[in-house]
Write an enzyme that holds these catalytic residues in place. Structure first.
Site, PDB file in Angstrom:
ATOM      1  N   ASN A   1      55.820  39.967  34.900  1.00 15.95           N
ATOM      2  CA  ASN A   1      55.382  38.612  35.187  1.00 15.95           C
ATOM      3  C   ASN A   1      55.833  37.736  34.025  1.00 15.95           C
ATOM      4  O   ASN A   1      55.288  37.819  32.931  1.00 15.95           O
ATOM      5  CB  ASN A   1      53.853  38.631  35.307  1.00 15.95           C
ATOM      6  CG  ASN A   1      53.259  37.264  35.566  1.00 15.95           C
ATOM      7  OD1 ASN A   1      53.954  36.253  35.552  1.00 15.95           O
ATOM      8  ND2 ASN A   1      51.965  37.233  35.800  1.00 15.95           N
TER       9      ASN A   1
ATOM     10  N   ARG B   1      56.763  39.226  39.725  1.00 14.00           N
ATOM     11  CA  ARG B   1      56.102  38.018  40.216  1.00 14.00           C
ATOM     12  C   ARG B   1      57.107  36.880  40.131  1.00 14.00           C
ATOM     13  O   ARG B   1      57.656  36.599  39.069  1.00 14.00           O
ATOM     14  CB  ARG B   1      54.892  37.674  39.357  1.00 14.00           C
ATOM     15  CG  ARG B   1      54.311  36.326  39.700  1.00 14.00           C
ATOM     16  CD  ARG B   1      53.112  36.012  38.829  1.00 14.00           C
ATOM     17  NE  ARG B   1      52.596  34.703  39.135  1.00 14.00           N
ATOM     18  CZ  ARG B   1      52.590  33.681  38.274  1.00 14.00           C
ATOM     19  NH1 ARG B   1      53.083  33.811  37.073  1.00 14.00           N
ATOM     20  NH2 ARG B   1      52.096  32.527  38.632  1.00 14.00           N
TER      21      ARG B   1
ATOM     22  N   HIS C   1      49.392  30.834  43.431  1.00 13.01           N
ATOM     23  CA  HIS C   1      48.322  31.836  43.252  1.00 13.01           C
ATOM     24  C   HIS C   1      48.145  32.668  44.526  1.00 13.01           C
ATOM     25  O   HIS C   1      47.072  33.248  44.743  1.00 13.01           O
ATOM     26  CB  HIS C   1      46.948  31.187  42.935  1.00 13.01           C
ATOM     27  CG  HIS C   1      46.857  30.532  41.597  1.00 13.01           C
ATOM     28  ND1 HIS C   1      46.182  29.351  41.395  1.00 13.01           N
ATOM     29  CD2 HIS C   1      47.351  30.887  40.386  1.00 13.01           C
ATOM     30  CE1 HIS C   1      46.258  29.011  40.117  1.00 13.01           C
ATOM     31  NE2 HIS C   1      46.971  29.919  39.480  1.00 13.01           N
TER      32      HIS C   1
ATOM     33  N   ARG D   1      46.256  20.704  33.253  1.00 12.46           N
ATOM     34  CA  ARG D   1      46.813  19.889  34.337  1.00 12.46           C
ATOM     35  C   ARG D   1      45.753  18.953  34.903  1.00 12.46           C
ATOM     36  O   ARG D   1      44.603  19.347  35.068  1.00 12.46           O
ATOM     37  CB  ARG D   1      47.348  20.769  35.468  1.00 12.46           C
ATOM     38  CG  ARG D   1      48.527  21.641  35.086  1.00 12.46           C
ATOM     39  CD  ARG D   1      49.149  22.257  36.348  1.00 12.46           C
ATOM     40  NE  ARG D   1      50.131  23.271  36.005  1.00 12.46           N
ATOM     41  CZ  ARG D   1      49.982  24.577  36.234  1.00 12.46           C
ATOM     42  NH1 ARG D   1      48.882  25.036  36.823  1.00 12.46           N
ATOM     43  NH2 ARG D   1      50.915  25.423  35.883  1.00 12.46           N
TER      44      ARG D   1
ATOM     45  N   VAL E   1      37.681  31.816  34.599  1.00 16.90           N
ATOM     46  CA  VAL E   1      36.495  30.969  34.660  1.00 16.90           C
ATOM     47  C   VAL E   1      35.582  31.410  35.812  1.00 16.90           C
ATOM     48  O   VAL E   1      34.369  31.567  35.641  1.00 16.90           O
ATOM     49  CB  VAL E   1      36.887  29.485  34.841  1.00 16.90           C
ATOM     50  CG1 VAL E   1      35.655  28.612  34.986  1.00 16.90           C
ATOM     51  CG2 VAL E   1      37.757  29.014  33.677  1.00 16.90           C
TER      52      VAL E   1
ATOM     53  N   ASN F   1      33.672  34.591  35.026  1.00 18.23           N
ATOM     54  CA  ASN F   1      32.833  34.655  33.818  1.00 18.23           C
ATOM     55  C   ASN F   1      31.872  33.496  33.601  1.00 18.23           C
ATOM     56  O   ASN F   1      30.921  33.642  32.846  1.00 18.23           O
ATOM     57  CB  ASN F   1      33.736  34.759  32.580  1.00 18.23           C
ATOM     58  CG  ASN F   1      34.525  36.051  32.569  1.00 18.23           C
ATOM     59  OD1 ASN F   1      33.939  37.125  32.556  1.00 18.23           O
ATOM     60  ND2 ASN F   1      35.845  35.940  32.613  1.00 18.23           N
TER      61      ASN F   1
ATOM     62  N   GLU G   1      46.178  40.655  40.140  1.00 17.10           N
ATOM     63  CA  GLU G   1      47.480  40.332  40.714  1.00 17.10           C
ATOM     64  C   GLU G   1      48.465  41.477  40.553  1.00 17.10           C
ATOM     65  O   GLU G   1      49.317  41.709  41.407  1.00 17.10           O
ATOM     66  CB  GLU G   1      48.022  39.041  40.079  1.00 17.10           C
ATOM     67  CG  GLU G   1      47.218  37.828  40.529  1.00 17.10           C
ATOM     68  CD  GLU G   1      47.509  36.566  39.727  1.00 17.10           C
ATOM     69  OE1 GLU G   1      48.403  35.825  40.130  1.00 17.10           O
ATOM     70  OE2 GLU G   1      46.830  36.343  38.712  1.00 17.10           O
TER      71      GLU G   1
HETATM   72  P1  ADP Z   1      45.464  32.531  33.459  1.00 13.61           P
HETATM   73  O1  ADP Z   1      45.550  31.432  34.458  1.00 13.61           O
HETATM   74  O2  ADP Z   1      46.123  32.215  32.160  1.00 13.61           O
HETATM   75  O3  ADP Z   1      45.755  33.904  34.014  1.00 13.61           O
HETATM   76  P2  ADP Z   1      42.705  33.454  33.283  1.00 13.61           P
HETATM   77  O4  ADP Z   1      42.449  33.742  34.703  1.00 13.61           O
HETATM   78  O5  ADP Z   1      42.751  34.569  32.316  1.00 13.61           O
HETATM   79  O6  ADP Z   1      43.949  32.496  33.082  1.00 13.61           O
HETATM   80  O7  ADP Z   1      41.578  32.426  32.798  1.00 13.61           O
HETATM   81  C1  ADP Z   1      41.613  31.865  31.534  1.00 13.61           C
HETATM   82  C2  ADP Z   1      40.414  30.968  31.366  1.00 13.61           C
HETATM   83  O8  ADP Z   1      39.224  31.730  31.596  1.00 13.61           O
HETATM   84  C3  ADP Z   1      40.289  30.381  29.975  1.00 13.61           C
HETATM   85  O9  ADP Z   1      40.520  29.005  30.023  1.00 13.61           O
HETATM   86  C4  ADP Z   1      38.859  30.651  29.570  1.00 13.61           C
HETATM   87  O10 ADP Z   1      38.248  29.457  29.242  1.00 13.61           O
HETATM   88  C5  ADP Z   1      38.194  31.173  30.797  1.00 13.61           C
HETATM   89  N1  ADP Z   1      37.198  32.187  30.441  1.00 13.61           N
HETATM   90  C6  ADP Z   1      37.404  33.448  30.057  1.00 13.61           C
HETATM   91  N2  ADP Z   1      36.230  34.040  29.749  1.00 13.61           N
HETATM   92  C7  ADP Z   1      35.257  33.107  29.947  1.00 13.61           C
HETATM   93  C8  ADP Z   1      33.828  33.088  29.810  1.00 13.61           C
HETATM   94  N3  ADP Z   1      33.145  34.158  29.406  1.00 13.61           N
HETATM   95  N4  ADP Z   1      33.189  31.938  30.123  1.00 13.61           N
HETATM   96  C9  ADP Z   1      33.864  30.863  30.534  1.00 13.61           C
HETATM   97  N5  ADP Z   1      35.183  30.820  30.683  1.00 13.61           N
HETATM   98  C10 ADP Z   1      35.876  31.923  30.390  1.00 13.61           C
END
Ligand code: ADP
Length: 380
Positions: A8, A71, A160, A221, A311, A314, A364
């Protein structure tokens, strides 16, 4: 042991995973970063591929490598599913560069590097746009001149897709139903973020458009805005289209509103009373809620609202904020379930809610590996 290597590539990085598909486990996971950024760093994606091969030396078993899965960001309207790569497929990905000028060229460089590193291993392209090729015309059509639509390919493509596809299937499993029996709204909330309306296993609308800029507020964005804003900024400041595009993609969103694109920082700052962080969080959740409303209308009946990605998996704050006030529509989270941290797919809605609210971790890479093997199964 059947291995699949998943690659990727971003504009300055290569993420890789080597998977053992018999046991469905990860043998190696890594990332090569800051490609081409400074003297002393990895020069380009071809050099990056050599670093990947070096790092994989121990774990990789060439004789059992069944496929390399790539990807690829933009498949335009040319690719509706995973595709076995040959010269013609590379040419088509090249033809689509105008639609994804930052991503498709690096994806191609990596495909070419991987083809020469593994000349005897089938390579499969899995497109971020493919799952959304089922959008009906009224959902993908922008009301712009025919020349833009027909000659320039201006329409909604969505991104996505691999994540939306994987998560919607896993969500159906959690509901104990077949994907063809359920309608859902999938919220992929990572650094990039998008919503997908899934009807009976198929994507029927999604919030990203011609490019990943449209839709939700994201890390950097802007998401939706009046299409006249870029022209207004150009007139007022003399800035050019490229610069404005870069600002909307890289210096907007949560970063512009709160000074950080990491939701953890923003949540903590908002809790301490930081007003900019509070506004960023509220605007972020409000935009999601508007899309839930829009896709309820698009689908007519919704069995589940599903949160995924960094996000979505989590942040209990965002999940609660996104569905706040939707109880009358049958959508709510149970504070207790929502507050429990877990890495598992799970329900977070209360027992009385008509619509299930779920958290389903995305994967993914496993989806790309599965789709790569599926293509080979069909080809062989
Ligand atoms: P990408 O699009 O780069 O693959 P991810 O799916 O890994 O991104 O998501 C990254 C985002 O997830 C970060 O902006 C981070 O703020 C958020 N994130 C990760 N852990 C937590 C958490 N415990 N609480 C809130 N946000 C989180």
């Amino acid at each position: 042991m059947k291995q699949v290597l998943v690659l990727n590539s971003g504009s300055s990085s290569i993420k890789y995973q080597l998977l053992d598909m018999d046991d469905r486990k990860r043998l190696a996971v890594g990332i090569v970063e800051r490609i081409g950024e400074s003297a002393g760093s990895v020069a380009d994606h071809a050099a990056g591929m050599r670093v990947v091969l070096d790092e994989l030396q121990e774990a990789l078993d060439r004789s059992n490598l069944a496929a390399v899965g790539h990807r690829v960001v933009h498949g335009g309207d040319r690719f509706r599913g995973p595709t076995l790569i040959d010269d013609e497929v590379c040419d088509t990905i090249r033809d689509l560069i105008p639609l994804a000028p930052l991503h498709n060229p690096t994806n191609l460089t990596l495909i070419e590097a991987a083809r020469s590193a593994f000349p005897d291993t089938p390579q499969v392209a899995v497109f971020d746009t493919a799952f959304h090729q089922t959008l009906p015309a009224p959902a993908y059509t922008y009301a712009v001149p025919k020349e833009w639509r027909e000659d320039l390919g201006v329409r909604r493509y969505g991104f996505h897709g691999t994540s939306h596809q994987y998560v919607s299937r896993r969500a159906a499993e959690l509901l104990g139903r077949r994907p063809e029996e359920v309608n859902m709204i999938v919220l992929h909330l990572g650094n990039g973020a998008s919503v997908c309306a899934v009807r009976e296993g198929k994507s029927v609308d999604t919030s990203m458009g011609l490019t990943p800029l449209e839709g939700l507020i994201m890390g950097t964005r802007s998401g939706d805005l009046d299409p006249a804003v870029p022209a207004y900024i150009a007139r007022q400041t003399g800035r050019g289209a490229e610069e404005i595009d870069a600002t909307l993609n890289k210096e907007s969103g949560l970063l512009a509103l709160a000074g950080s694109n990491d939701l953890r920082d923003i949540d903590a700052a908002a809790t301490k009373g930081d007003e900019a962080a509070r506004l960023a969080l509220d605007a972020y959740c409000y935009r999601i809620r508007k899309y839930i409303g829009a896709y309820l209308a698009a689908l007519g009946r919704v069995d589940a609202v599903v949160f995924t990605a960094g996000v979505g998996e989590n942040s209990a704050t965002v999940r609660a904020g996104a569905v706040a006030g939707l109880e009358k529509l049958g959508i709510a989270v149970s504070p207790k379930r929502n507050g429990q941290e877990s890495k598992e797919a799970r329900y977070i809605s209360p027992y009385w809610a008509e619509t299930a609210v779920l958290v389903v971790p995305t994967d993914e890479e496993i989806e790309i590996a599965d789709q790569a093997l599926e293509v080979l199964g069909r080809a062989g």
